[in-house]
Design a protein around this motif. Structure first.
Motif, PDB file in Angstrom:
ATOM      1  N   THR A 160      63.566  72.273  42.542  1.00 41.04           N
ATOM      2  CA  THR A 160      63.218  71.049  43.174  1.00 41.04           C
ATOM      3  C   THR A 160      62.039  71.328  44.037  1.00 41.04           C
ATOM      4  O   THR A 160      61.776  72.264  44.737  1.00 41.04           O
ATOM      5  N   ALA A 161      61.201  70.095  44.313  1.00 43.39           N
ATOM      6  CA  ALA A 161      60.161  70.640  45.400  1.00 43.39           C
ATOM      7  C   ALA A 161      60.434  70.232  46.755  1.00 43.39           C
ATOM      8  O   ALA A 161      61.311  69.388  47.040  1.00 43.39           O
ATOM      9  N   ASP A 162      60.045  71.269  47.370  1.00 49.16           N
ATOM     10  CA  ASP A 162      60.283  71.194  49.012  1.00 49.16           C
ATOM     11  C   ASP A 162      58.923  70.947  49.650  1.00 49.16           C
ATOM     12  O   ASP A 162      58.301  72.455  49.606  1.00 49.16           O
ATOM     13  N   ALA A 163      58.078  70.265  49.788  1.00 49.52           N
ATOM     14  CA  ALA A 163      56.395  70.364  50.187  1.00 49.52           C
ATOM     15  C   ALA A 163      55.780  70.989  48.922  1.00 49.52           C
ATOM     16  O   ALA A 163      56.141  70.891  47.958  1.00 49.52           O
ATOM     17  N   GLN A 164      55.116  72.094  49.460  1.00 48.37           N
ATOM     18  CA  GLN A 164      54.428  72.850  48.142  1.00 48.37           C
ATOM     19  C   GLN A 164      55.326  73.665  47.860  1.00 48.37           C
ATOM     20  O   GLN A 164      55.144  74.137  46.549  1.00 48.37           O
ATOM     21  N   ARG A 165      56.520  73.964  48.421  1.00 45.60           N
ATOM     22  CA  ARG A 165      57.398  75.037  47.791  1.00 45.60           C
ATOM     23  C   ARG A 165      58.231  74.459  46.636  1.00 45.60           C
ATOM     24  O   ARG A 165      58.491  73.236  46.796  1.00 45.60           O
ATOM     25  N   ARG A 166      58.508  75.285  45.542  1.00 46.80           N
ATOM     26  CA  ARG A 166      59.428  74.876  44.694  1.00 46.80           C
ATOM     27  C   ARG A 166      60.688  75.816  44.941  1.00 46.80           C
ATOM     28  O   ARG A 166      60.647  77.066  44.970  1.00 46.80           O
ATOM     29  N   VAL A 167      61.808  75.439  45.100  1.00 50.81           N
ATOM     30  CA  VAL A 167      63.025  75.927  45.389  1.00 50.81           C
ATOM     31  C   VAL A 167      63.555  76.237  44.295  1.00 50.81           C
ATOM     32  O   VAL A 167      64.012  75.065  43.397  1.00 50.81           O
TER      33      VAL A 167
END
Lengths: 110, 110
Positions: free
Chosen positions: B61-68
């Motif tokens: 899932t996306a968390d800002a630019q991060r992908r968790v």
DNA sequence: CCCGTACTTTGCCATACAGCTATATAGCTG
DNA sequence: CAGCTATATAGCTGTATGGCAAAGTACGGG
């Protein structure tokens, strides 16, 4: 080649399944099975058996010209153990994750 | 790519292990781990994550630019189940096999 | 003792796959 | 909005691997 790679191939998995089913199977029977299910030739099947042997998944003994194969449960246990360990984690924290996802929906922190 | 193939690669297994250990891990952390342990670059790690995603082993899932990333236990359970089934056979017939091997030694038929 | 049966090994080709660099995409931040 | 951060995609390359046909090995039977 390690166990994970060995069972990555569907032909080899089908051979392992047959061995699990029958206990002892000749190279010929395994080759025939592979031929029926995957349309591959006998030497190719023999190559797959070699991979299984080198991965320690099977052992073979000579019975005249026949080679009788049987499973070695050790590597399979390792494999099952590894996979099970990766999921055991989730058992412990699954509800925590679910809570987290719920929180995401409503956005509030309790 | 199926689950068996997905876990055949040691880099991907190490990613799975990390996810099992931590629950949620960013693509960046997983790439760093792969870099440390296997000396591979970020794009390569990203490719491995794609394989894991397509095999259904992980979701992101996306968390800002991060992908968790997190594990999906389903495919791992399948894997564990398959391996366990192949060995369960032996549990039932192991003593029969052992007897057979003993007979081979002394060569006599009762 | 030579032939057929049962496999394995060898040598060859095609494709799949992991790795790399360079580039694109997306979102924050000043 | 410029630019940094985070990640993914594209395009390329070398090597591993699966497939085949053909030849080699080993054994038992006539």
């Amino acid at each position: 080649m390690d166990v994970f790679q060995a069972v990555a191939d569907p032909v080899r998995r089908s051979m392992v399944e047959r061995l699990a089913d029958r206990g002892e199977v000749t190279a010929g029977e395994l080759a025939e099975l592979a031929a029926e299910r995957f349309g591959i030739r006998q030497p190719t099947a023999s190559k797959h058996l070699k991979v299984l042997r080198e991965a320690g998944l099977v052992t073979s003994t000579a019975d005249a010209q026949r080679r009788v194969y049987r499973l070695d449960p050790g590597p399979l246990d390792e494999l099952a153990g590894w996979a099970a360990r990766q999921t055991r984690f989730w058992a412990g924290r699954l509800d925590a994750l679910e809570r987290h996802l719920e929180n995401d929906h409503d956005g509030s922190t309790s």
